[in-house]
Design a protein around this motif. Structure first.
Motif, short mmCIF file in Angstrom:
data_model
loop_
_atom_site.label_atom_id
_atom_site.label_comp_id
_atom_site.label_asym_id
_atom_site.label_seq_id
_atom_site.Cartn_x
_atom_site.Cartn_y
_atom_site.Cartn_z
N LEU B 196 0.85 -1.19 0.00
CA LEU B 196 0.00 0.00 0.00
C LEU B 196 0.89 1.23 0.00
O LEU B 196 1.83 1.32 0.79
CB LEU B 196 -0.91 -0.01 1.24
N LEU B 197 0.59 2.16 -0.90
CA LEU B 197 1.36 3.40 -0.97
C LEU B 197 0.48 4.54 -0.47
O LEU B 197 -0.60 4.79 -1.01
CB LEU B 197 1.81 3.64 -2.41
N ASP B 198 0.94 5.22 0.59
CA ASP B 198 0.21 6.36 1.16
C ASP B 198 0.64 7.62 0.41
O ASP B 198 1.73 8.14 0.63
CB ASP B 198 0.51 6.46 2.66
N GLY B 199 -0.24 8.08 -0.48
CA GLY B 199 0.10 9.20 -1.35
C GLY B 199 -0.43 10.54 -0.87
O GLY B 199 -0.45 11.51 -1.64
N ALA B 200 -0.81 10.62 0.41
CA ALA B 200 -1.38 11.88 0.91
C ALA B 200 -0.47 13.07 0.63
O ALA B 200 -0.95 14.16 0.33
CB ALA B 200 -1.67 11.77 2.41
N GLN B 201 0.86 12.84 0.73
CA GLN B 201 1.80 13.95 0.54
C GLN B 201 2.54 13.90 -0.79
O GLN B 201 3.37 14.76 -1.06
CB GLN B 201 2.81 13.98 1.68
N SER B 202 2.28 12.89 -1.62
CA SER B 202 2.92 12.86 -2.94
C SER B 202 1.97 13.36 -4.01
O SER B 202 2.35 14.17 -4.87
CB SER B 202 3.41 11.45 -3.28
N ALA B 203 0.72 12.90 -3.95
CA ALA B 203 -0.25 13.27 -4.99
C ALA B 203 -0.39 14.78 -5.18
O ALA B 203 -0.62 15.22 -6.30
CB ALA B 203 -1.60 12.62 -4.68
N LEU B 213 3.51 2.65 -11.36
CA LEU B 213 3.91 2.25 -10.00
C LEU B 213 3.29 0.90 -9.63
O LEU B 213 3.93 0.07 -8.99
CB LEU B 213 3.47 3.31 -8.97
N ASN B 214 2.03 0.74 -10.03
CA ASN B 214 1.31 -0.52 -9.85
C ASN B 214 1.31 -1.07 -8.42
O ASN B 214 1.61 -2.25 -8.21
CB ASN B 214 1.89 -1.56 -10.82
N PRO B 215 0.95 -0.25 -7.45
CA PRO B 215 0.82 -0.79 -6.09
C PRO B 215 -0.49 -1.57 -5.97
O PRO B 215 -1.35 -1.49 -6.87
CB PRO B 215 0.74 0.48 -5.23
N ASP B 216 -0.63 -2.31 -4.90
CA ASP B 216 -1.92 -2.99 -4.66
C ASP B 216 -2.97 -1.98 -4.22
O ASP B 216 -4.13 -2.08 -4.60
CB ASP B 216 -1.76 -4.07 -3.59
N PHE B 217 -2.53 -1.02 -3.41
CA PHE B 217 -3.43 0.03 -2.90
C PHE B 217 -2.71 1.38 -2.96
O PHE B 217 -1.52 1.45 -2.67
CB PHE B 217 -3.82 -0.22 -1.44
N PHE B 218 -3.45 2.42 -3.29
CA PHE B 218 -2.92 3.78 -3.23
C PHE B 218 -4.01 4.66 -2.62
O PHE B 218 -5.19 4.51 -2.96
CB PHE B 218 -2.55 4.29 -4.63
N VAL B 219 -3.61 5.53 -1.71
CA VAL B 219 -4.60 6.37 -1.03
C VAL B 219 -4.13 7.83 -1.03
O VAL B 219 -2.93 8.11 -1.00
CB VAL B 219 -4.80 5.92 0.43
N CYS B 220 -5.08 8.77 -1.11
CA CYS B 220 -4.74 10.18 -0.96
C CYS B 220 -5.98 10.98 -0.60
O CYS B 220 -7.10 10.46 -0.62
CB CYS B 220 -4.07 10.73 -2.21
N SER B 221 -5.77 12.24 -0.25
CA SER B 221 -6.87 13.13 0.21
C SER B 221 -7.03 14.30 -0.74
O SER B 221 -6.05 14.94 -1.12
CB SER B 221 -6.56 13.67 1.61
N TYR B 235 -7.43 3.64 -4.29
CA TYR B 235 -7.21 2.92 -5.54
C TYR B 235 -6.89 1.48 -5.18
O TYR B 235 -6.11 1.21 -4.25
CB TYR B 235 -6.04 3.54 -6.30
N LEU B 236 -7.54 0.53 -5.88
CA LEU B 236 -7.24 -0.89 -5.68
C LEU B 236 -6.82 -1.49 -7.01
O LEU B 236 -7.39 -1.13 -8.05
CB LEU B 236 -8.46 -1.65 -5.19
N ASN B 237 -5.87 -2.40 -7.00
CA ASN B 237 -5.56 -3.06 -8.25
C ASN B 237 -6.67 -4.06 -8.57
O ASN B 237 -7.59 -4.27 -7.77
CB ASN B 237 -4.15 -3.69 -8.24
N GLU B 238 -6.62 -4.69 -9.75
CA GLU B 238 -7.73 -5.54 -10.21
C GLU B 238 -8.03 -6.66 -9.21
O GLU B 238 -9.18 -7.00 -8.94
CB GLU B 238 -7.40 -6.15 -11.58
N ARG B 239 -6.95 -7.23 -8.63
CA ARG B 239 -7.14 -8.33 -7.68
C ARG B 239 -8.01 -7.89 -6.49
O ARG B 239 -9.02 -8.51 -6.18
CB ARG B 239 -5.79 -8.83 -7.17
N TRP B 240 -7.60 -6.80 -5.86
CA TRP B 240 -8.29 -6.40 -4.63
C TRP B 240 -9.64 -5.76 -4.92
O TRP B 240 -10.51 -5.77 -4.06
CB TRP B 240 -7.40 -5.47 -3.79
N LEU B 241 -9.79 -5.20 -6.10
CA LEU B 241 -11.09 -4.63 -6.47
C LEU B 241 -12.17 -5.71 -6.34
O LEU B 241 -13.28 -5.45 -5.88
CB LEU B 241 -11.06 -4.08 -7.90
N SER B 242 -11.83 -6.94 -6.72
CA SER B 242 -12.82 -8.00 -6.57
C SER B 242 -12.68 -8.77 -5.26
O SER B 242 -13.65 -9.29 -4.73
CB SER B 242 -12.75 -8.97 -7.76
N GLU B 243 -11.44 -8.81 -4.68
CA GLU B 243 -11.24 -9.69 -3.51
C GLU B 243 -11.33 -9.01 -2.15
O GLU B 243 -11.58 -9.68 -1.15
CB GLU B 243 -9.86 -10.37 -3.61
#
Lengths: 140, 404
Positions: B196-203, B213-221, B235-243
């Motif tokens: 999981l990539l915490d993008g609160a301060q990068s985005a 980058l293709n992380p499993d999870f990406f989050v931002c505010s 953001y979820l990759n295809e796997r986690w979007l369904s799982e």
């Protein structure tokens, strides 16, 4: 008891600060000087159980009682907070508990430093005033 | 776009604080909003407000179109082909909690380990700590090198057969240091561990292409990206979007409901129960368009110049200790004035109209590592100027004199 009452000392402080007028820089320089001259709390009293948690600056408060009334000593790791503490200690020390509990401390507003006692201010001063009154309540 | 015209897009910046021009250097906490975002909120409630995804009436269709168009805009901004991989949440904190709670239901088991770093914001520590405490899990922490950057060789040694997730900040909110995502990614991929990539301060500060980058999870505010508060993405990759199991449920997430069995929809809506934050999501899309019109590369370049300019001037002030000095930083400088409390410095600078942050910045483990109670943090956005930094330096010197 103290030779001057709470309101008299408040009046004295208001007159002191009137000298600065709208010049906030001089006012804060004075506050910083007051902070520096604040007699420190005894090291033995500067313990974790005497900390009043503000979000950022820490305040230590010790309360005693003698023939002259309440005796407060206090400290903070932030100098502006310490300056405010110096004013509060000057007004409330050596006063009798009933007067302390009744004090509305309106001088803080009159000298233009009310923002430091706002509940949203992260400096622990409002909690300190409440703690000073609680300690006075114990001595009634 | 010229800086002067950019500043005109932000109505709040024109005001005076204590009779001084406002110098807003608290952008890592939240950025100010351009008129396009403010107008989008007003327009939505003035012309298009309705509940979405269900109504047959015109307003409902219009609001639904705007909301789903915002999802597409967000996906495009982050280089994501399938917009269903963008889930709207209330912000980074909400997003991380959704992942932690979801993973804890099926995927994480007692004894499992999650790797974090010493740089993490509390919101990327506490959801994992809660899981660990409730389920007998363990947190492993990537240590820092002497320059406060991540110790990547120590990182790989933390990997064990029990490592189930790496959750790491893209940019440190306190120091502005940028994580070498390729290093994290290569280790994660080699050991087949989701990350999981915490993008609160990068985005807010740099181009972020999630298909690269293709992380499993990406989050931002949104609110740190010129958008409204109370809005963000998971953001979820295809796997986690369904799982990924859902952490919360309710209206809007279902195909059919009976008391015996409910069938859920697929895609982003599965994670968005109840009436979403429609207006803010739509306004967030306007913030992304605003950033894209300037260009993320341009934003990064401008803010990097400001960081280097300020760092150079601050190095010349002997009373200052800076933390995490680096050429490659995302818009943040953390420092202290020797023998002075950050609170005093911040209080006096506020009197000069300068807004900055003092304290632990929700990174108490990092503060402990640095051996300080707190720091003073200035953080930049696209509308900040070198003139503002000059003014800040002048007043900082004055304040140091007042306090000493």
């Amino acid at each position: 008891m103290a030779t001057m009452g709470i309101e008299e000392i408040e009046k004295e402080i208001i007159e002191e600060f009137d000298f600065f007028g709208d010049d906030w820089e001089s006012k804060y320089e004075h506050l910083i000087e007051l902070g520096k001259s604040l007699p420190l709390i005894a090291a033995a009293d500067k313990t974790d159980d005497k900390i009043i948690q503000g979000c950022q600056s820490r305040v230590w408060l010790n309360a005693d009682f003698d023939d002259n009334g309440m005796v407060y000593t206090a400290d903070s790791d932030a100098i502006i907070t310490k300056g405010m503490i110096a004013l509060l200690v000057r007004v409330l020390s050596h006063q009798n508990p009933t007067d302390i509990i009744r004090a509305n401390l309106s001088f803080i507003d009159k000298i233009g430093l009310k923002e430091h006692l706002s509940p949203t201010r992260a400096n622990g001063l409002l909690s300190m005033v409440n703690q000073m009154k609680k300690e006075a309540l114990k001595r009634l | 776009m010229e800086l002067s015209s950019i500043r005109q897009n932000f109505p709040i910046l024109g005001q005076k604080i204590n009779a001084c021009d406002l110098v807003y250097l608290d952008n890592a906490a939240t950025t100010q909003k351009p008129i396009a975002v403010i107008n989008a909120l007003s327009d939505y409630y003035s012309h298009n407000n309705a509940n979405i995804h269900r109504g047959v009436h015109t307003l409902s269709r219009r609001a639904t179109d705007l909301f789903e168009q915002a999802r597409k805009t967000t996906a495009q901004h982050f280089g994501v082909a399938n917009e269903q991989q963008i889930v709207f949440t209330s912000g980074t904190t909400d997003s991380i909690n959704m992942v932690a709670q979801g993973l804890s239901k099926l995927y994480l088991k007692p004894g499992d380990e999650i790797i974090l770093s010493m740089l993490e914001h509390h919101s990327n520590i506490l959801p994992w700590q809660l899981w660990a405490e409730e389920n007998g899990g363990h947190l492993k922490v990537i240590p820092l090198l002497a320059d406060h950057s991540l110790d990547y060789s120590a990182f790989e040694k933390l990997i064990s057969p029990k490592t189930k997730l790496i959750a790491i900040t893209h940019v440190s909110n306190t120091l502005g240091l940028v994580t070498d995502v390729e290093k994290i990614k290569s280790v994660a991929n080699r050991h087949n561990i989701p990350w999981l990539l915490d993008g609160a301060q990068s985005a807010p500060h740099m181009p972020v292409n999630l298909s690269v980058l293709n992380p499993d999870f990406f989050v931002c505010s949104a609110h740190k990206m010129y958008g409204p508060t109370g809005c963000g993405i998971l953001y979820l990759n295809e796997r986690w979007l369904s799982e990924l199991p859902i952490a919360k449920t309710g209206g809007g997430t279902i195909k059919t409901v009976s008391f015996e069995k409910t069938e859920y929809v697929e895609g982003a809506l599965r994670f968005e129960p109840g009436t979403p934050n429609i207006a803010d999501v739509i306004a967030f899309a306007e913030a992304l368009k605003y950033m894209d019109a300037i260009g993320m590369q341009q934003i990064f370049k401008h803010e990097s110049e400001l960081v280097q300019y300020a760092q150079t001037l601050m190095k010349e002030i002997p009373e200052i200790d800076m933390y995490g000095i680096h050429d490659h930083k995302a818009g943040v400088i953390s420092f202290n004035v020797k023998n002075q409390h950050p609170f005093d410095v911040g209080t006096l600078l506020d009197k000069y109209g300068i807004a900055l942050r003092t304290g632990h910045h929700c990174t108490q483990p990092l503060m402990k590592h640095l051996g300080v109670q707190g720091t003073i943090r200035i953080s930049f956005a696209i509308y900040n100027s070198k003139q503002e930094i000059d003014y800040f330096i002048e007043k900082l010197k004055k304040v140091i004199k007042m306090l000493s």
